[in-house]
Structures are given as C-alpha cells and as structure tokens.
Design a protein around this motif. Sequence first.
Motif: not given
Length: 89
Positions: A55, A58-59, A62-63, A68
């Motif tokens: 998780q 993946e987050a 995406k950023l 990030s």
Amino acid sequence: MPRSTSAVSALQKLEAERKALDARQRDLESKAAQEVGEVILGTGLEAFSAKGLRQVAEALGKLGEAASIEKLGARPQARSAGVPKSPQD
C-alpha cells in the motif's frame, strides 16, 4: 500445400519465441525484485507487513519520487545516473 506448412512452422516458431520471452521476463522480474529488496533492507520498511508495504509503495509510486519526498518532509539525496525521478520520466 507448402504454404500452409510454412505458416504452421511460423506459428510454432512464434510460440517458441513467446515462451523464451516469458522466461526472460520472469528472470528479469526476479532480479528486479531482488534489487528493490536490497534497497529496502535496513530502512525500517522490512518491518512492515507485506500488505502495508504494498500500500505504501503504490501510494508513493502514484505520487512520484519528488512529491513523495516533499510530502514526507525528507531531503532528497544524490541520485544514481539513469534512475528516473518518477513514473512520468
């Protein structure tokens, strides 16, 4: 009739090439996973559950790298040549 035989041969060759490419892809994916794992070891992320780590990854993916790092309040370090900053690069 020779035409259909050559088509059959071409299909057999194509199938063999696909199998070879699939094997090559599996090998490269395994090597890539090892490289990523070696980077993660010692960072504290190895203590995350597999689900939690996925998780987070993946987050962050995406950023993108720069966003990030900025959101986490970390300072960017010098980067190796040839490594893209984010998926958009």
